[in-house]
Scaffold this motif. Sequence first.
Motif, PDB file in Angstrom:
ATOM      1  N   ALA A 220      38.066  30.009  45.719  1.00  0.00           N
ATOM      2  CA  ALA A 220      37.039  29.983  46.765  1.00  0.00           C
ATOM      3  C   ALA A 220      37.448  29.020  47.875  1.00  0.00           C
ATOM      4  CB  ALA A 220      35.698  29.579  46.170  1.00  0.00           C
ATOM      5  N   ILE A 297      29.028  27.543  44.692  1.00  0.00           N
ATOM      6  CA  ILE A 297      30.360  27.919  44.217  1.00  0.00           C
ATOM      7  C   ILE A 297      31.279  26.703  44.277  1.00  0.00           C
ATOM      8  CG2 ILE A 297      32.350  29.417  44.624  1.00  0.00           C
ATOM      9  CD1 ILE A 297      30.400  31.327  46.087  1.00  0.00           C
ATOM     10  N   ALA A 301      36.858  27.761  41.940  1.00  0.00           N
ATOM     11  CA  ALA A 301      36.504  29.020  41.269  1.00  0.00           C
ATOM     12  C   ALA A 301      37.362  30.155  41.804  1.00  0.00           C
ATOM     13  CB  ALA A 301      35.033  29.322  41.486  1.00  0.00           C
ATOM     14  N   MET A 303      38.176  33.919  42.951  1.00  0.00           N
ATOM     15  CA  MET A 303      37.339  34.893  43.646  1.00  0.00           C
ATOM     16  C   MET A 303      36.852  35.992  42.707  1.00  0.00           C
ATOM     17  SD  MET A 303      36.795  33.838  46.650  1.00  0.00           S
ATOM     18  CE  MET A 303      36.072  35.297  47.368  1.00  0.00           C
ATOM     19  N   VAL A 306      33.749  34.702  41.301  1.00  0.00           N
ATOM     20  CA  VAL A 306      32.696  34.688  42.326  1.00  0.00           C
ATOM     21  C   VAL A 306      32.078  36.079  42.444  1.00  0.00           C
ATOM     22  CG1 VAL A 306      32.219  34.399  44.790  1.00  0.00           C
ATOM     23  CG2 VAL A 306      33.732  32.786  43.615  1.00  0.00           C
ATOM     24  N   SER A 309      29.962  36.854  39.450  1.00  0.00           N
ATOM     25  CA  SER A 309      28.689  36.140  39.507  1.00  0.00           C
ATOM     26  C   SER A 309      27.720  36.808  40.466  1.00  0.00           C
ATOM     27  CB  SER A 309      28.931  34.684  39.925  1.00  0.00           C
ATOM     28  OG  SER A 309      27.719  33.988  40.067  1.00  0.00           O
ATOM     29  N   VAL A 320      29.828  27.453  49.217  1.00  0.00           N
ATOM     30  CA  VAL A 320      30.827  26.666  48.503  1.00  0.00           C
ATOM     31  C   VAL A 320      30.545  25.209  48.835  1.00  0.00           C
ATOM     32  CG1 VAL A 320      33.283  26.208  48.181  1.00  0.00           C
ATOM     33  CG2 VAL A 320      32.501  28.535  48.730  1.00  0.00           C
TER      34      VAL A 320
END
Length: 342
Positions: A220, A297, A301, A303, A306, A309, A320
């Motif tokens: 991220a 985020i 993390a 992607m 992400v 999620s 983020v």
Amino acid sequence: MPPSNSRTRHQRQPGVRSITVLTSQSDLDLARNVIRTERNALEKLEQTLGPSLEEAVSTILATDRHVIVAGVGKSGHIGQKIAASLASTGTPSFFLHPTEASHGDLGMIVPGSVVIAISYSGESRELIDLLRYCKSNAIPLIAMTRARESTLGRYADVLLELPTVPEACPNGLAPTSSTTMALALGDALTIVLMARRGFSTEDFGFRHPGGKLGRTLQTAGDYIRDHKDPLPLASAGASFEELVIAVSEGRKGCVGIIDETRKLIGMVTDGDLRRAILAGRTNASAREVMTPGPRTIDPDARMMSVIKSFSENRISNAFVVDETGAPAGLIDMKDLLAEGYV
């Protein structure tokens, strides 16, 4: 007349008169037989795989130089794939065409290198100069061939012996089963080396920055560094009108609410605004309208996590935040869709 289970096919080739080919087998039956024949070859390869694979792995792990893969014809095409797979999973490697090797490219093979040569028959003439060079310069040679007593087999330091199996070609000529086995054996070698090196998802992502795969392995933090759009933010004391303006100008359907230390404490979405209007709360402040403690985020993390999620929690965007809790960027599902992440 042709048999009832046969089919007559007319074929025309450039410069050749029309010819008739009589087949007693359907195309689908023939295709299934090809797959069956190659599957049987792979099963035989699995059964005959032995300690020489471990010896090949140890030979490659013992060097900090490149692994050079060589082969001609269809074996050459398989060799290119094996070299690419090795290089992308932590084993520096490249493909060397034997003909080019004979015309100066042998200089690419430096002391400490390891060579993998592929030839099902073991008698590809184009490999001779390469084999002699390896022997003269003490370059470890790993051979993939069916013939232990062939020229390639005799030169090999490590022999990855392929079983003798029928080709799937009706004429028994076109490399089919043999190349499938070589490809599978190359994959097996690659994955064992990958495991022995402890090659991680992070390592894989570092070597695959392009395409959808590379994008989903990106962090991220990497993503927001490439997206410098101003963040839609407002203070906790912002008026309802200021929130409407911030959401509209941000064009992400949301605005992050920050406190006096710039820590993210809440989020207001366009849905929150609509509900407040319907409830007659247009005089409310940002603190009164916001959803406190929104999902955030971590910059580290991946992607892919992400996106997962977002899907599981049915949300379309999230901020983020850095180690202080301050918003450092915004990831929006519509942007991910437009950019090919999803």
